[in-house]
Design an enzyme around this catalytic site. Structure first.
Site, PDB file in Angstrom:
ATOM      1  N   TYR A  13     -13.071  -3.435  11.537  1.00 44.74           N
ATOM      2  CA  TYR A  13     -12.902  -2.057  11.063  1.00 44.74           C
ATOM      3  C   TYR A  13     -12.642  -2.090   9.561  1.00 44.74           C
ATOM      4  CZ  TYR A  13     -11.043   2.776  11.357  1.00 44.74           C
ATOM      5  OH  TYR A  13     -10.819   4.126  11.225  1.00 44.74           O
ATOM      6  N   VAL A  15     -11.951  -0.238   6.527  1.00 47.20           N
ATOM      7  CA  VAL A  15     -11.514   0.978   5.823  1.00 47.20           C
ATOM      8  C   VAL A  15     -10.624   0.624   4.635  1.00 47.20           C
ATOM      9  CG1 VAL A  15     -10.200   3.122   6.002  1.00 47.20           C
ATOM     10  CG2 VAL A  15     -11.718   2.450   7.864  1.00 47.20           C
ATOM     11  N   PRO A  18      -8.405  -2.923  -1.604  1.00 46.79           N
ATOM     12  CA  PRO A  18      -7.317  -3.432  -2.448  1.00 46.79           C
ATOM     13  C   PRO A  18      -6.458  -2.326  -3.057  1.00 46.79           C
ATOM     14  CG  PRO A  18      -9.320  -4.663  -2.876  1.00 46.79           C
ATOM     15  CD  PRO A  18      -9.708  -3.538  -1.969  1.00 46.79           C
ATOM     16  N   HIS A 171      30.046 -12.017  26.357  1.00 48.69           N
ATOM     17  CA  HIS A 171      30.761 -11.340  25.268  1.00 48.69           C
ATOM     18  C   HIS A 171      30.109  -9.978  25.024  1.00 48.69           C
ATOM     19  CE1 HIS A 171      33.171 -14.848  24.380  1.00 48.69           C
ATOM     20  NE2 HIS A 171      32.081 -15.596  24.264  1.00 48.69           N
ATOM     21  N   GLN A 229      19.568 -13.094  15.615  1.00 50.62           N
ATOM     22  CA  GLN A 229      21.028 -13.037  15.505  1.00 50.62           C
ATOM     23  C   GLN A 229      21.696 -13.650  16.730  1.00 50.62           C
ATOM     24  OE1 GLN A 229      22.306 -12.025  12.699  1.00 50.62           O
ATOM     25  NE2 GLN A 229      24.458 -12.276  13.236  1.00 50.62           N
ATOM     26  N   GLU A 256      -2.458  -0.193  10.882  1.00 52.08           N
ATOM     27  CA  GLU A 256      -2.805   0.954  11.735  1.00 52.08           C
ATOM     28  C   GLU A 256      -1.996   2.193  11.361  1.00 52.08           C
ATOM     29  OE1 GLU A 256      -5.993   1.222  14.276  1.00 52.08           O
ATOM     30  OE2 GLU A 256      -5.093  -0.578  13.418  1.00 52.08           O
TER      31      GLU A 256
END
Length: 271
Positions: A13, A15, A18, A171, A229, A256
Site C-alpha cells: 500500500y 501512500v 518522506p 503481591h 516492569q 495505519e
C-alpha cells in the site's frame, strides 16, 4: 484482490511519503496522463512489503492545481513491481517488527495503462481513506495479540518469581498491574471485533475502526511496558521475551493512522 486469492502473490500500500504521513493530502507523487497511459514520478516511504510485493497501490496527485480539493486531486493506481522505473530502497532497520519488509519505493517515469486506475480519475483519496476502515480493525487485532502475549508472559513470570517469600503475583502491586492489562486487553478485543463485524455487514465503521485502532495501540504499549516492569531487570534484557514486545508494540500507535489522528477522527465522527 482476486489475484491475491488465486495466486501466491503479495501487494503493498503506497501512500506514505518522506514528507507526508498523517497529512495524506500533502503527498507529492504525481501522475500525468499521456494518451491512454499515465506516467508516475515520486517517492513513497515506510511501505510494508515494499521489497516483496508483486504489485503496489500507489496514490498520486493527478490534478496539479493546489486549490483542487483532496477529494478530487488524487488518483489510485495499481502498479506492477516489475514495471520499469520502480525501484525499491533498502530494507529499513526498525526498532521493532524487524521481520517486516519495510522500504522506500521510488517511481521514475513509471508508465501504467489507463485500466490500472482504480474506480476513476480523482477517486484516489476516497479509495485510500475507505481502505483504512477495512484495515484498522485487523491492525487493532494485532495490537491486542501483543497485549495478550504481554499479559501471558507477565502472569507466567509472576507465578514463578518469588520475592519476600512468596510468588510476586501474590503481591497486590503486581496483581493490580496484571488486572489492568487484562481489562485493557479484553476491552480492546471487543472493540476490534465490533468494528470488524460492522465492516463485514456493510455498516459504516469509521468511528469504531478508529476507536479500535486507537485503544488497542495504546493498550498494547501499556501492557508491554507493564510486562517489562513485572519482569524487573530481566525485562530489560534480550534473553527474555517482553523487551521485544515493547519494541514491537510502539508502531501500533503510529502506522495505519497515528493515535492522535484516530482521536481527531473519533471527535469528528462523534460530533
Amino acid at each position: 484482490l482476486t489475484r491475491l486469492i488465486e495466486e501466491p502473490i503479495m501487494c503493498a500500500y503506497g501512500v506514505t511519503e518522506p514528507g507526508a504521513g498523517s497529512d495524506v493530502a500533502g503527498i507529492k507523487t504525481k501522475a500525468e496522463k499521456k494518451g491512454n497511459e499515465w506516467v508516475i514520478n515520486g517517492q513513497k516511504m515506510w511501505i510494508t512489503n515494499g521489497g516483496v510485493a508483486n504489485f503496489y497501490f500507489v496514490l498520486a496527485r493527478t490534478n496539479p492545481d493546489p486549490k483542487c480539493p483532496a477529494s478530487k486531486a488524487f488518483t489510485g493506481f495499481i502498479v506492477d513491481a516489475d514495471t520499469p522505473g520502480v525501484t525499491p530502497g533498502r530494507k529499513e532497520k526498525n526498532m521493532g517488527q524487524r521481520c517486516s519488509d519495510t522500504r522506500g519505493i521510488t517511481f521514475e517515469d513509471v508508465v501504467v495503462p489507463e485500466e490500472n486506475v482504480l474506480i476513476g480519475e480523482g477517486a484516489g483519496f476516497k479509495v485510500a481513506m475507505g481502505a483504512f476502515d477495512k484495515t484498522r480493525p485487523p491492525v487493532a487485532a494485532g495490537a491486542v495479540g501483543i497485549s495478550q502475549r504481554a499479559l501471558d508472559e507477565a502472569t507466567k513470570y509472576a507465578t514463578e518469581r518469588k520475592a519476600f517469600g512468596t510468588p510476586i503475583i501474590n503481591h497486590q502491586a503486581v496483581a493490580f498491574m496484571l488486572a489492568d492489562m487484562a481489562i485493557g486487553t479484553e476491552a480492546a478485543r471487543l472493540c476490534y471485533m465490533k468494528s470488524a463485524w460492522q465492516a463485514d455487514n456493510g455498516i459504516r465503521n469509521t468511528y469504531y475502526a478508529s476507536i479500535a485502532k486507537c485503544l488497542a495501540g495504546d493498550v498494547a504499549n501499556k501492557s508491554a511496558t507493564d510486562a517489562v516492569q513485572v519482569f524487573g531487570g530481566n525485562g530489560f534484557n534480550t534473553e527474555y521475551p517482553v523487551e521485544k514486545l515493547m519494541r514491537d508494540a510502539k508502531i501500533y500507535q503510529i502506522y495505519e493512522g497515528t493515535a492522535q489522528i484516530q482521536r481527531i477522527i473519533i471527535g469528528r465522527e462523534w460530533m
